[in-house]
Design an enzyme around this catalytic site. Structure first.
Site, PDB file in Angstrom:
ATOM      1  N   PHE A 137      14.758   6.374  30.270  1.00  0.00           N
ATOM      2  CA  PHE A 137      15.054   6.226  28.706  1.00  0.00           C
ATOM      3  C   PHE A 137      16.989   6.171  28.194  1.00  0.00           C
ATOM      4  CE2 PHE A 137      10.651   7.548  28.195  1.00  0.00           C
ATOM      5  CZ  PHE A 137      10.435   7.039  27.581  1.00  0.00           C
ATOM      6  N   GLY A 138      17.657   6.194  29.665  1.00  0.00           N
ATOM      7  CA  GLY A 138      18.638   6.278  29.351  1.00  0.00           C
ATOM      8  C   GLY A 138      19.523   6.218  30.589  1.00  0.00           C
ATOM      9  N   ASP A 142       3.264  12.385  34.215  1.00  0.00           N
ATOM     10  CA  ASP A 142       4.610  11.168  35.208  1.00  0.00           C
ATOM     11  C   ASP A 142       5.273  12.123  36.369  1.00  0.00           C
ATOM     12  OD1 ASP A 142       5.802   8.821  35.678  1.00  0.00           O
ATOM     13  OD2 ASP A 142       7.105   9.182  34.143  1.00  0.00           O
TER      14      ASP A 142
END
Length: 812
Positions: A507-508, A621
């Site tokens: 996400f970044g 994850d």
């Protein structure tokens, strides 16, 4: 007369003697005739001599594989000047020149000079001319490739001398003279590999970003060869090495322009095609014309970039996309402009680009493009920094995974100006004003109702820690976590400079920083342009702030500033586990005791999440890139953005939004959306097998079967040969412990969740040297090949818009 006869007899005997033994060199004034005599490399892998291609009577001097029964030529000297009969000879002059002659007429020359010259055929197939020392080469065949790249050869540029090495196809199977196709390295901008037919480009690889070419898997070794790409101030080239001495492989540009890796199969007595670089139609150069983007699997495969339309609408409707696209709204030097982001793309041909070395980060790169009237787009990568394009953008394609981000300059009118929207709202009628008042009243009532529900939910959560709803807003939960202001984080990371960037998460980006007190931190900056991640951001803050364990990464603080959202972690100097186990150079430094401690540490961290913390956490994850390593190589589980919190009496759940990473997801989760603590156990088992073998489950290749890494481990286990699965650098170390860990890994990746052990059982099995373990059953997903990407899948559908998009898996 007698002396002449004696001289010729002795010369003949010497020649006969030399032809009966393998020689690897020619000295000055020695003549090498076309009479079935050859040079053979010291290890017997390569042979040099005169040969005729198939269906041809012409004779050439070439090099071929000695141990391959089907003569396979890898280099040709006189490819433009064939010899019509067997009168050819090869010699070295005393001044160091190499000559190929026929009937006293010179046909080919190396144009080299050397003192004390000796022509040698080396073990790697390189024919060299040295000064007798075996080191200082005045000429070598590796500098003049034909149609074949063999291990150790370079495809690219020596920037100091300006020398380029590239491949040229044969004209036909019976004619080694230069054909139509050349395969070369383009060092400009973002380096790429380019296939041309004559002067026309037919194929261009994705650009090199420091890790991979475009959307291809990260460049790492397989069971046949280890590829690598060098890109620095002095060299830009591609090369590869065989995994071991028993492998025979080659890379070829065929007469028809096909780029293929071949491996020789002794059992099948044939060359096996193991990799074809031109995978689909979108690999055809400029398939969709200028400002067009190609997406394989879509119908039609071509579309215009957002903000552009087909130049020739009628041709476009007939699937003729060569005319490309043009802007809907004109863009010139006086036009107010901004940028639209396109993600997961193969960036355009860099022929019309240049590297702006003064732009240190993305903001400066954007500003430089805005100042330059001719700039139409820019991109940034770790390999080259800021790359700026002018002119038309050609050869863009969309990847399912990987690729780069491209920022295309657009008129502000095409980007949707907020000011214009506010102006339109002001010019409203009395009816609209009345409608807005009514709407405000409805919203106020909804907010009151939502706040009441939130208070009730928080009270219930404090009572028994129930599960967290997948789509719920997490509000302002009371967590004992310090807020760090934006200015402090910006200063600590040198204003998020490119030099401080240490990674790219789902996400970044992630930056290294130093707080005023000297403490090193890692800052995960949520991408502002992503429509996803806010829920995951809050989720991670709430969960990890309540978790304390030596094998979980510690969250130092967080920051919410306008649209910015950041998580601040303790800094891990050795970064992530994947950088060690999937890097052949670093992998050898991971001795077995270090790998074993990492496996046990991850197991204890998971056990804490599943059983010993006051919350029951399913990570969802777990993968190598989410295992961070401190200065002492202690593993710490990180990235709780997709984690789920269960109640004390809850063990499983079903979701319609399957999120995780291909290759690590359990079968029941990927297919049906069903997840539990056993889902994490499956991911842990994959990790264990990757740590032991040094290979990725995703993208794993073996020449003898089509199984992935799990299937390969299962096959060797059932055949009673599990030691072959172990990374070569630790194969002879602590074999009993290694085999026990392989068995534990296979137990964890079994198809049925109920067959897998719990993490408490796993820790016991790892710690006990004398425990009797169950025999593992068939693994899940063991026959499936998976794309090599490390991105987590979330709930957006792929398209060609300007937003970041990744793949959604629906439970069935």
């Amino acid at each position: 007369m007698k002396y002449d006869t004696l001289f010729h007899t002795v010369s003949f005997l010497i020649l006969l003697f030399k032809s009966s033994i393998a020689v690897d060199s020619i000295a000055p004034n020695e003549t090498f005739l076309d009479n079935n005599t050859t040079l053979v490399s010291p290890n017997g892998n390569f042979e040099l001599g005169f040969f005729s291609p198939q269906n041809s009577i012409n004779r050439y001097v070439g090099i071929w594989f000695k141990k391959v029964p089907i003569q396979t030529v890898v280099w040709v000297a006189n490819k433009n000047r064939p010899i019509a009969d067997s009168s050819g000879s090869l010699s070295v002059t005393s001044s160091g020149n190499i000559l190929i002659s026929s009937n006293q007429s010179s046909l080919w020359s190396a144009n080299s000079t050397s003192s004390n010259p000796v022509l040698r055929l080396l073990d790697n197939g390189n024919l060299v001319l040295d000064d007798g020392s075996g080191r200082n080469y005045s000429w070598q065949s590796f500098d003049d490739p034909s149609n074949t790249l063999i291990p150790g050869m370079r495809l690219g540029w020596d920037l100091r001398s300006g020398e380029e090495r590239y491949l040229t196809s044969w004209k036909s199977a019976g004619d080694p003279s230069p054909g139509e196709y050349t395969y070369r390295t383009n060092p400009k901008g973002l380096p790429s590999l380019v296939l041309r037919r004559g002067s026309n480009i037919t194929y261009r690889s994705g650009p090199w970003d420091g890790v991979r070419f475009g959307g291809s898997p990260a460049l790492h070794g397989n069971t046949v060869f280890n590829p690598y790409f060098v890109f620095n101030a002095t060299d830009v080239y591609y090369s590869f090495e065989n995994t071991d001495d028993s492998v025979v492989s080659r890379f070829v540009v065929t007469e028809s322009g096909i780029l293929t890796y071949f491996r020789w199969s002794e059992t099948g007595n044939q060359w096996i095609d193991i990799a074809n670089l031109q995978a689909d139609t979108c690999d055809n150069y400029a398939e969709c014309g200028s400002f067009g983007v190609c997406e394989f699997g879509r119908e039609p495969i071509c579309a215009c970039l957002t903000g552009f339309a087909p130049r020739l609408a009628e041709d476009w409707a007939r699937f003729d996309w060569r005319g490309g696209c043009s802007r809907i709204a004109p863009l010139n030097c006086s036009t107010a402009a901004g940028f639209r982001r396109f993600s997961r793309v193969k960036v355009p041909d860099t022929s019309t680009s240049f590297v702006d070395k003064n732009a240190r980060n993305e903001e400066e790169c954007e500003a430089a493009c805005l100042r330059n009237c001719t700039c139409v787009a820019y991109a940034r990568t770790d390999a080259t920094g800021c790359v700026v394009w002018s002119g038309e953008l050609i050869d863009i394609r969309l990847y399912d995974e990987g690729g780069q981000e491209l920022f295309v300059k657009m008129p502000l009118s095409q980007l949707g100006s907020r000011k214009s929207k506010r102006a339109a709202a002001v010019i409203a009628s009395v009816t609209v004003v009345a409608f807005l008042v009514l709407l405000a009243l409805i919203i106020w009532l909804l907010i009151r109702k939502r706040l009441a529900k939130k208070k009730a939910a928080m009270a219930e959560q404090q009572h028994d820690y129930p599960k967290q709803d997948e789509n719920a807003s997490m509000g302002d939960e009371d967590v004992a976590l310090p807020l760090i202001d934006f200015l402090t984080i910006s200063t600590a990371t040198n204003e998020f400079s490119f030099a401080n960037k240490i990674g790219e998460g789902g996400f970044g980006p992630v930056y290294k920083g130093v707080l005023p007190n000297g403490k090193e931190i890692a800052v995960k900056r949520l991408s502002r342009d992503s429509g996803q991640g806010l829920h995951e951001f809050k989720n991670e803050v709430i969960l990890i702030a309540k978790l304390q364990h030596r094998n979980l990464v510690r969250l130092v603080g967080c920051c919410i500033h306008r649209e910015e959202r950041m998580l601040v972690y303790e800094y891990m100097p050795n970064k992530s586990l994947d950088l060690f186990i999937f890097d052949q150079t670093k992998l050898t430094s991971l001795e077995w005791n270090i790998r074993y401690d990492i496996i046990v540490g991850i197991a204890r961290g998971l056990l804490y999440l599943h059983r010993d913390s006051r919350l029951r956490i399913i990570h969802r994850d777990l993968k190598a890139s989410n295992i961070l390593l401190d200065s002492e190589m202690n593993p710490k589980i990180s990235d709780f953005g997709l984690a789920r919190m269960f109640g004390a009496d809850q063990y499983q759940e079903t979701t319609k939004r399957v999120m995780g990473t291909y290759g690590y997801m359990a079968p029941e989760y990927a297919v049906d959306g069903f997840f539990s603590v056993k889902s994490d156990v499956f991911s842990f088992g994959v990790l264990v097998l990757e740590i032991i073998s040094g290979s990725k489950n995703r993208g794993f290749y073996h020449p003898d079967h089509d199984l992935n890494l799990l299937g390969h481990a299962w096959k060797l286990w059932t055949e009673g040969n599990p030691r072959e699965f172990v990374d070569a650098s630790i194969r002879n170390r602590e074999s009993a412990a290694v085999l026990r860990c392989i068995q534990v890994g296979l137990l964890c990746v079994q198809q049925r969740p109920e067959d897998r052990p719990t993490m408490s059982n796993v820790v016991v099995m790892l710690d006990s040297e004398h425990s009797v373990l169950d025999q593992p059953k068939q693994p899940g997903f063991y026959t499936q090949r998976m794309f090599d990407t490390d991105s987590s899948s979330t709930g957006n559908i792929p398209n060609t818009s300007s937003e970041i998009t990744v793949t959604l898996l629906h439970g069935r």
